[in-house]
Design a protein around this motif. Structure first.
Motif, short mmCIF file in Angstrom:
data_model
loop_
_atom_site.label_atom_id
_atom_site.label_comp_id
_atom_site.label_asym_id
_atom_site.label_seq_id
_atom_site.Cartn_x
_atom_site.Cartn_y
_atom_site.Cartn_z
N GLY A 57 -1.24 3.65 5.98
CA GLY A 57 -0.74 4.74 5.59
C GLY A 57 -1.45 5.95 4.95
N ASN A 58 -2.68 5.83 4.70
CA ASN A 58 -3.49 6.81 4.27
C ASN A 58 -3.72 8.18 5.55
OD1 ASN A 58 -5.21 8.36 2.65
ND2 ASN A 58 -7.00 7.85 3.78
N THR A 106 1.64 3.36 -3.53
CA THR A 106 0.98 4.74 -3.13
C THR A 106 1.93 5.79 -3.63
OG1 THR A 106 -0.86 4.07 -1.70
CG2 THR A 106 -0.46 6.32 -1.91
N SER A 107 2.79 5.82 -2.90
CA SER A 107 3.94 6.76 -3.25
C SER A 107 4.65 6.61 -4.50
CB SER A 107 5.35 6.60 -2.17
OG SER A 107 5.70 5.35 -2.30
N ILE A 115 2.92 10.71 8.98
CA ILE A 115 2.79 9.43 9.05
C ILE A 115 3.25 8.68 10.20
CG2 ILE A 115 5.50 9.30 8.40
CD1 ILE A 115 2.64 6.89 6.74
N TYR A 125 0.89 -1.28 -0.32
CA TYR A 125 -0.04 0.05 0.10
C TYR A 125 0.76 1.22 -0.02
CZ TYR A 125 -3.63 3.14 1.42
OH TYR A 125 -4.79 4.26 1.49
N ARG A 126 1.59 1.12 1.14
CA ARG A 126 2.87 2.53 1.13
C ARG A 126 3.42 2.61 -0.20
NH1 ARG A 126 3.36 0.08 6.16
NH2 ARG A 126 5.51 -0.68 5.62
N THR A 127 4.16 1.63 -0.68
CA THR A 127 4.92 1.71 -1.79
C THR A 127 4.08 2.08 -2.96
OG1 THR A 127 6.43 0.04 -0.92
CG2 THR A 127 6.84 0.21 -3.23
#
Length: 279
Positions: free
Chosen positions: A267-268, A114-115, A220, A110-112
């Motif tokens: 992470g959102n 998204t960024s 974060i 998710y974090r990867t």
């Protein structure tokens, strides 16, 4: 699976404020449903231990974007397609012994994804979240996982999961689509009068709602502030933000989508504000 967000529609003006609370799908899909086998898939990809190629294009369906693994045949990006791989890599060493359906692996993806999507599309976090462009991530098959495969694949798609009416074709070059002032063809609107029932459509099509702003609710490393605080802060901000966007009318309608603790853990940190407008 998708982490559920909560969408709230508000009516302001001479009548008292009215709120209709419903469940809505998350704008950025974080996880996936059980794998679905594509009988027309590429047999060389089905149980591949090696990571898939970066930049590859595919004609994916909405259903295929929800699977945990994918072996859809690669097509020339000059031909019709709905997905393009924008990030590929090996999972960190800490996941070497992780279970196939590990929640920690999902949170990392998710974090990867998204960024990396924000970098790939060229817009900021708010613009990216208000676009119809979504992402899906895929991992190796269970058979390949058991052989030691530990890669991830992030695909940008012409539609952000179940809230989209359907996937729309991507251009031959998707990189930089949200740079500068994005074309309405890539921004998120909704066509149904009842916001709670509205599927997302491109703002270039007829619509009654537009995603106009977002609010960042924390950094974060901040702890989750709780559902009540998240909704209250989101609602207050969106009321003022949408009123300003609409040039301060006496009567207007707005809505917002906020996300809970699971999304925060993934992470959102943002909620989305919607204005009722056909512009």
């Amino acid at each position: 699976m998708d982490f559920p967000g909560r969408s709230v529609r508000m009516v302001t003006g001479s009548a008292p404020l009215v709120a209709l609370v419903v469940l809505a799908a998350l704008l950025l899909s974080a996880c996936s449903d059980p794998a679905r086998v594509d009988p027309e898939g590429d047999p060389d990809q089905v149980d591949a231990v090696e990571a898939p190629p970066l930049g590859a294009c595919r004609q994916l369906s909405l259903e295929e974007t929800a699977a945990v693994t994918n072996a859809t045949r690669i097509v020339d990006c000059a031909k019709p397609h709905t997905a393009q791989t924008y990030a590929v890599g090996d999972l960190p060493e800490e996941f070497a012994e992780a279970d196939y359906d590990s929640a920690e692996v999902g949170a990392f993806a998710y974090r990867t994804c998204t960024s990396e999507l924000i970098k790939f599309l060229g817009g900021d976090e708010s613009i990216t979240m208000r676009s119809i462009l979504g992402w899906s991530w895929f991992r190796p098959s269970e058979k390949a996982w058991d052989k030691g495969a530990r890669w991830y694949r992030c695909d940008v798609t012409g539609g952000a999961g179940p809230q989209s009416a359907s996937l729309v074709p991507l251009p031959e070059k998707a990189k930089g689509l949200l740079q500068g002032r994005p074309d309405d063809a890539w921004m998120a609107c909704a066509a149904e009068p009842a916001f709670s029932e509205a599927a997302k459509v491109p703002c270039s099509e007829d619509h009654l709602w537009r995603a106009v702003t977002t609010i960042k609710l924390g950094e974060i490393n901040d702890p989750y502030p709780g559902d009540e605080a998240v909704e209250a802060q989101t609602g207050k901000f969106c009321q003022g933000s949408v009123k300003a966007y609409l040039n301060y009318p006496d009567d207007f309608e707005f809505a917002y989508t906020w996300f809970g603790e699971k999304d925060w853990a993934a992470g959102n940190r943002r909620s989305v504000c919607w204005a009722k407008t056909d512009e």
